[in-house]
Design a protein around this motif. Structure first.
Motif: not given
Length: 178
Positions: A16-21, A70-74, A111-113
């Motif tokens: 868990e990196a807290g990229v978005r959530k 790989v990161n998710t959310g961004n 994720g979000v652009i």
């Protein structure tokens, strides 16, 4: 998850990196044994995200890929020179932890652009992802790369070729994309 066969020479760690959530597994690291063969297929669009540009550069460097992050959310897309610097920083951070050069790391973001990549949070979570690295974490990785997906996507098969067992396992993502 039991039907996803580990691939020799590949270990996967999720954190868990807290990229978005908050409280979401959003960072995945694939660790590849020395000698692993890696190839990539990329968009032909001249407007491509920073991770695509960095992956192309690192594969072309020909130094042998040892890790994928790989990161998710961004998506780190539409972020210009700053996005490139942040993707390269993440590669350098993981490379440093693994004792390899940054060009041996491939960055992927989803994720979000058009938002700044929080690479500081990603880099801070890398040790936790490395500590979690196991050959059998394919199902966790399939969940960790999800964005708008409602179910994880993964497949695995073992076949006999020339009297040897060959394992093919993969994960993918994508939902609601145009």
């Amino acid at each position: 998850a039991a039907d996803l066969h580990p691939v020799a020479g590949v270990r996967i760690g999720v954190a868990e990196a807290g990229v978005r959530k908050a409280n979401r597994k959003d960072l995945t690291v694939f660790l590849l044994d020395e000698g692993t063969t890696v190839a990539g297929v990329f968009t032909q669009n001249r407007f491509c995200a920073a991770p695509v540009q960095v992956c192309r550069e690192h594969l072309a460097a020909g130094q042998g890929i040892r890790a994928i992050v790989v990161n998710t959310g961004n998506a780190n897309a539409g972020t210009g020179a700053d996005g490139l610097a942040r993707a390269r920083s993440t590669c350098a951070a993981l490379g440093s932890l693994l004792g390899v050069v940054p060009q041996q790391v491939l960055p992927f973001s989803t994720g979000v652009i058009m938002e700044t990549l929080p690479n500081d949070r990603i880099e801070a979570a890398l040790p936790a992802a490395l500590a979690d690295a196991k050959p059998a974490n394919w199902a966790l990785a399939a969940e960790a790369i999800m964005t708008t997906d409602t179910v994880p996507k993964a497949a695995s098969r073992q076949v006999q070729i020339g009297g040897r067992t060959v394992t093919l396992t993969g994960i993918s993502k994508g939902a609601g994309m145009i």
